[in-house]
Design a protein around this motif. Sequence first.
Motif, mmCIF file in Angstrom:
data_model
loop_
_atom_site.group_PDB
_atom_site.id
_atom_site.type_symbol
_atom_site.label_atom_id
_atom_site.label_comp_id
_atom_site.label_asym_id
_atom_site.label_seq_id
_atom_site.Cartn_x
_atom_site.Cartn_y
_atom_site.Cartn_z
ATOM 1 N N SER A 187 0.830 -1.207 0.000
ATOM 2 C CA SER A 187 0.000 0.000 0.000
ATOM 3 C C SER A 187 0.864 1.258 0.000
ATOM 4 O O SER A 187 0.484 2.269 -0.600
ATOM 5 N N ILE A 188 2.053 1.207 0.620
ATOM 6 C CA ILE A 188 2.989 2.334 0.538
ATOM 7 C C ILE A 188 3.449 2.506 -0.907
ATOM 8 O O ILE A 188 3.478 3.624 -1.436
ATOM 9 N N LEU A 189 3.797 1.409 -1.557
ATOM 10 C CA LEU A 189 4.194 1.465 -2.964
ATOM 11 C C LEU A 189 3.056 1.981 -3.838
ATOM 12 O O LEU A 189 3.281 2.752 -4.785
ATOM 13 N N PHE A 190 1.833 1.600 -3.516
ATOM 14 C CA PHE A 190 0.659 2.078 -4.234
ATOM 15 C C PHE A 190 0.541 3.599 -4.105
ATOM 16 O O PHE A 190 0.269 4.301 -5.093
ATOM 17 N N GLY A 191 0.750 4.121 -2.907
ATOM 18 C CA GLY A 191 0.718 5.573 -2.695
ATOM 19 C C GLY A 191 1.801 6.289 -3.475
ATOM 20 O O GLY A 191 1.576 7.359 -4.054
ATOM 21 N N VAL A 192 3.001 5.687 -3.543
ATOM 22 C CA VAL A 192 4.097 6.272 -4.321
ATOM 23 C C VAL A 192 3.709 6.328 -5.807
ATOM 24 O O VAL A 192 3.904 7.352 -6.472
ATOM 25 N N CYS A 193 3.153 5.239 -6.319
ATOM 26 C CA CYS A 193 2.752 5.188 -7.733
ATOM 27 C C CYS A 193 1.661 6.207 -8.052
ATOM 28 O O CYS A 193 1.714 6.879 -9.089
ATOM 29 N N LEU A 194 0.689 6.327 -7.163
ATOM 30 C CA LEU A 194 -0.393 7.300 -7.402
ATOM 31 C C LEU A 194 0.155 8.718 -7.459
ATOM 32 O O LEU A 194 -0.220 9.508 -8.329
ATOM 33 N N HIS A 195 1.035 9.047 -6.543
ATOM 34 C CA HIS A 195 1.583 10.406 -6.532
ATOM 35 C C HIS A 195 2.471 10.631 -7.750
ATOM 36 O O HIS A 195 2.496 11.747 -8.305
ATOM 37 N N ALA A 196 3.199 9.610 -8.191
ATOM 38 C CA ALA A 196 4.033 9.743 -9.387
ATOM 39 C C ALA A 196 3.163 10.014 -10.614
ATOM 40 O O ALA A 196 3.497 10.863 -11.451
ATOM 41 N N ILE A 197 2.053 9.309 -10.728
ATOM 42 C CA ILE A 197 1.141 9.539 -11.851
ATOM 43 C C ILE A 197 0.590 10.962 -11.803
ATOM 44 O O ILE A 197 0.510 11.646 -12.823
ATOM 45 N N TYR A 198 0.255 11.428 -10.606
ATOM 46 C CA TYR A 198 -0.264 12.788 -10.500
ATOM 47 C C TYR A 198 0.821 13.810 -10.824
ATOM 48 O O TYR A 198 0.537 14.858 -11.395
ATOM 49 N N ASP A 199 2.081 13.526 -10.488
ATOM 50 C CA ASP A 199 3.169 14.433 -10.859
ATOM 51 C C ASP A 199 3.330 14.514 -12.378
ATOM 52 O O ASP A 199 3.646 15.571 -12.917
ATOM 53 N N ILE A 200 3.115 13.404 -13.062
ATOM 54 C CA ILE A 200 3.169 13.426 -14.528
ATOM 55 C C ILE A 200 2.073 14.340 -15.071
ATOM 56 O O ILE A 200 2.313 15.165 -15.959
ATOM 57 N N ILE A 201 0.891 14.237 -14.504
ATOM 58 C CA ILE A 201 -0.216 15.113 -14.914
ATOM 59 C C ILE A 201 0.123 16.567 -14.613
ATOM 60 O O ILE A 201 -0.105 17.463 -15.442
ATOM 61 N N ARG A 202 0.702 16.830 -13.446
ATOM 62 C CA ARG A 202 1.086 18.199 -13.077
ATOM 63 C C ARG A 202 2.119 18.769 -14.045
ATOM 64 O O ARG A 202 2.057 19.947 -14.425
ATOM 65 N N GLY A 203 3.103 17.948 -14.423
ATOM 66 C CA GLY A 203 4.134 18.407 -15.356
ATOM 67 C C GLY A 203 3.558 18.762 -16.711
ATOM 68 O O GLY A 203 3.936 19.768 -17.313
ATOM 69 N N ILE A 204 2.643 17.949 -17.187
ATOM 70 C CA ILE A 204 2.001 18.230 -18.476
ATOM 71 C C ILE A 204 1.171 19.507 -18.384
ATOM 72 O O ILE A 204 1.152 20.327 -19.304
#
Length: 156
Positions: free
Chosen positions: A15-32
């Motif tokens: 679940s910690i890894l899941f949280g890391v992945c979710l935030h990484a995906i949102y950072d990709i959206i933020r960068g775009i």
Amino acid sequence: MKETVTDPLLFFLVSILFGVCLHAIYDIIRGIRRVFYHKSVFLFIEDIGFGIFTAVMAFIFLCTYGELRGFFFLGIVIGMILYYQLCSKFLLRAVIHITEKLKKIIRQFEKVCLRPGIHIKRNLKWQLKKEKKQVTMALKKQIKRGGKSDNTKETK
């Protein structure tokens, strides 16, 4: 006895890894978003889409493990915080850099493919305007003459 301790621990770590992945995906959206500006309606749609994606992924994750516990949500929050503190800036910079390069490539593609069309449109518009002016001037001359054209001869 080992399984009763390691299963929840593994679930918590995943679940910690899941949280890391979710935030990484949102950072990709933020960068775009930083490179390609959107109106607030599209930002809202993107956020709703990300929320639905997150909910579906969490549901699939929970269906895999078959239980809903408080430390699942705690693990997601811890994973997001860890990711934000440790590597969010690096990924965000990389995404912005890559997206800016892609934007330049898209602009070059537009110049190569769309410029000729723009020039053709501009030239056609200029030619039509020129022809319209000539036709208008010819009609005005004909009206001044009383509707008689140069080709007709008056006979008595």
